[in-house]
Design a protein around this motif. Sequence first.
Motif, PDB file in Angstrom:
ATOM      1  N   CYS A  19      -4.505  -2.415   4.749  1.00  0.00           N
ATOM      2  CA  CYS A  19      -3.322  -2.524   3.651  1.00  0.00           C
ATOM      3  C   CYS A  19      -3.676  -1.879   2.332  1.00  0.00           C
ATOM      4  N   ARG A  23      -2.812   1.569   0.348  1.00  0.00           N
ATOM      5  CA  ARG A  23      -2.139   1.779  -0.981  1.00  0.00           C
ATOM      6  C   ARG A  23      -2.625   2.471  -1.965  1.00  0.00           C
ATOM      7  N   ASN A  69       2.419   0.422   3.731  1.00  0.00           N
ATOM      8  CA  ASN A  69       1.159   0.330   2.902  1.00  0.00           C
ATOM      9  C   ASN A  69       0.365   1.475   2.976  1.00  0.00           C
TER      10      ASN A  69
END
Length: 438
Positions: A19, A23, A69
């Motif tokens: 995640c 990002r 994400n």
Amino acid sequence: MQSEIVIVGGGAGGLELACKLGRKLGPSKVMLVDSRLYHIWKPSLHEVAAGTLDIHQEGLSYQMLAHDNGFTFVYGPMTALDAAQHRLTVGAVRASDGEDVLHERKISYSSLVIAVGSTANYFGVPGAREHTISLNVTEDAERFRLRLLRLMAIAEQAREERRSDATDVTAPLDVVIIGGGATGVELAAELREASGVYATYGFSRLQVERDVRITLLEGAPRVLAPLPERVSSAALKLLNERGIAVVTDCRVTKIEPHAVTDNEGNVYPANLCVWAAGIRAPEFLGTLGLPTNKGGQIEVDARLAVPGVPDVYALGDCAACIDGSGKPVPPRAQAAHQQADYLLKGFVRRAAGKAAFEKPYAYKDYGSLVSLGKTTSVGNLMGSLRGSSWFVEGMMARLMYTSLHLMHHQAVLGSVRTGLLALARFLIRRTTPLVKLH
């Protein structure tokens, strides 16, 4: 298929790494591979087993998390590794009727992170694998919960037929938990609390301490042996107050369908038996051609890299990591979280054209918290002043324990969605049974 960074295993550490990297770097550079479609925080499996947590509400879809994400999700188990070619194999996914849903796939990588967690270690005890349930994955916890419900229904019927004979002290349901570590202690406490709730939902003839007998067997001189003695003593006191029998210095030598035998020849009746006496790395890791230790863990150096195998890393329970003091890093969620953050910084620096992993990984012990039901917990918090430690218990410790789960959700969902999720679950608990009944 190919990706710059491939992470195998969507547990606490692997998912947080995917995640956070997603990002920053995007789906074209970050890929997560897992053999399941949804994620649950493993320390909460004892609540799923007791029925106090609904997996269908708690589980987080990997596909949703990938979309939100910025990483790519690949569904299926890792089955082989060609380290020389920087390529791994993801096995086929089959439906219950045997038909292939997804065929076998090959994935090329620049960097590979293995974070597949751990599974039960039965230590060669006869009957342990065949006659116990280990809380390794959500399916195990659900199997335990459904069997518990079925046995409670049988126990209720038995009491009905006897018309609750007050002189009958035979326990219609014996639960034996082997292992007095965090998982065993938490499950015992959660089961006692949940059994009282079940009694209010149609099992009215059951008196929980008389009719649902819980026995915890531990081989060490005390429960929660790795933690400070004060934490162990507090946990033992709370377990005893709840009518849970705790037997220490107990070495299990044989497990049969309805009984557990120890090295002294004592026999413990068991309608339902849980194995929580140890963990080891998944056995398939030994087939990948990577260096492993006796427990099946992948050997890694001070930078979590596998020695002699370029661009392969490992983190969490499946990694045999030695910290700066020369001691093995314990298999805890906080260690996986720290290792994920360490690799995150290194991969981000590398993507920016800087030198990655300049400093070795250093484990920091922030203490441990053990849940003893919905209202209390016990534990120790580690301070920064010469290794000082503070003992915590009661509601304050329980709030701290709950915050650990929320911190994990915050890492994969973000602050706003974690807050909304916590509020939604609070409201749902006001309109649904306190335990899952179906």
